[in-house]
Motif scaffolding. Structure first.
Motif, mmCIF file in Angstrom:
data_model
loop_
_atom_site.group_PDB
_atom_site.id
_atom_site.type_symbol
_atom_site.label_atom_id
_atom_site.label_comp_id
_atom_site.label_asym_id
_atom_site.label_seq_id
_atom_site.Cartn_x
_atom_site.Cartn_y
_atom_site.Cartn_z
ATOM 1 N N UNK A 88 0.986 -1.227 0.066
ATOM 2 C CA UNK A 88 -0.113 0.031 -0.099
ATOM 3 C C UNK A 88 1.087 1.078 0.137
ATOM 4 N N UNK A 89 1.816 1.241 0.926
ATOM 5 C CA UNK A 89 2.897 2.385 0.929
ATOM 6 C C UNK A 89 3.515 2.772 -0.261
ATOM 7 N N UNK A 90 3.994 1.614 -0.846
ATOM 8 C CA UNK A 90 4.665 1.559 -2.231
ATOM 9 C C UNK A 90 3.987 2.359 -3.172
ATOM 10 N N UNK A 91 2.713 1.964 -3.351
ATOM 11 C CA UNK A 91 1.683 2.359 -4.271
ATOM 12 C C UNK A 91 1.536 3.759 -3.956
ATOM 13 N N UNK A 92 1.218 4.314 -2.733
ATOM 14 C CA UNK A 92 1.161 5.657 -2.307
ATOM 15 C C UNK A 92 2.410 6.744 -2.765
ATOM 16 N N UNK A 93 3.320 5.900 -2.596
ATOM 17 C CA UNK A 93 4.821 6.657 -2.978
ATOM 18 C C UNK A 93 5.187 6.687 -4.450
ATOM 19 N N UNK A 94 4.846 5.922 -4.943
ATOM 20 C CA UNK A 94 5.425 5.628 -6.434
ATOM 21 C C UNK A 94 4.353 5.579 -7.464
ATOM 22 N N UNK A 95 3.232 5.943 -7.341
ATOM 23 C CA UNK A 95 2.145 5.968 -8.417
ATOM 24 C C UNK A 95 2.649 7.141 -9.235
ATOM 25 N N UNK A 96 2.700 6.805 -10.404
ATOM 26 C CA UNK A 96 3.165 7.785 -11.610
ATOM 27 C C UNK A 96 2.014 8.540 -12.100
ATOM 28 N N UNK A 97 0.807 7.821 -12.230
ATOM 29 C CA UNK A 97 -0.217 8.623 -12.921
ATOM 30 C C UNK A 97 -0.923 9.339 -12.106
ATOM 31 N N UNK A 98 -0.865 9.170 -10.692
ATOM 32 C CA UNK A 98 -1.679 10.038 -9.809
ATOM 33 C C UNK A 98 -2.958 9.154 -9.449
ATOM 34 N N UNK A 99 -3.139 8.138 -10.311
ATOM 35 C CA UNK A 99 -4.428 7.112 -10.014
ATOM 36 C C UNK A 99 -4.021 6.109 -9.350
#
Length: 171
Positions: A88-99
């Motif tokens: 979850x934290x990885x997704x929050x930190x590294x989401x490139x599209x903002x989605x």
């Protein structure tokens, strides 16, 4: 004469006892078969509800799928929970599209729609082959409901998408 009668009765008793033993064995076999059928039915019903799973359900699934092949990656639920937090934290930190694929720390089965190799690696599944196979198992969950209701023609299977059978639960 009485010895012959006694021997005849003993043989009849032996024959009856053998029949009783055979019938008891058959009854035990039927009970075991019924238990296996019940377990399979429960497993199917569990998989049908994958959209509504909580993290503990996903944990249980990984423990059981493919005869426990992926147990080696999970030592206990607490670590599994910590790994979900890392995903979850990885997704929050590294989401490139903002989605964001995962919008809450609270795991829901629908999150499985968006799982990829990177997520499984963060969960500790280090072997590429195991990630690939586990991801295929997860993707099969989505088609599980449809395979039961649709004809099994290759065309109908190939048209399915990852979001097609994950509808909201009926109330």
């Amino acid at each position: 004469d009485s010895d012959n009668d006694r021997n005849g009765i003993d043989r009849q008793i032996c024959t009856i006892q053998h029949k009783i033993f055979t019938l008891q064995h058959q009854l035990n076999t039927i009970r075991k078969t019924d238990d296996i059928r019940t377990q399979l039915k429960n497993w199917r019903e569990f998989k049908l509800r994958w959209c509504q799973w909580q993290l503990i359900d996903f944990y249980e699934y990984i423990l059981r799928v493919c005869d426990g092949r992926y147990v080696k990656y999970i030592s206990n639920f607490e670590i599994f929970y910590e790994r979900w937090m890392i995903v979850y934290e990885h997704e929050q930190q590294y989401s490139k599209s903002g989605l964001l694929r995962f919008t809450s720390r609270i795991f829901v089965g629908r999150n499985l729609l968006y799982f990829d190799h990177c997520d499984l690696k963060l969960f500790g599944v280090h072997l590429i082959k195991d990630r690939r196979e586990l991801l295929m198992q997860i993707q099969r969950l989505n088609g599980f409901r449809e395979e039961r209701n649709l004809s099994s023609t290759p065309r109908s299977r190939s048209r399915r998408t990852m979001s097609s059978s994950c509808s909201p639960p009926r109330t």
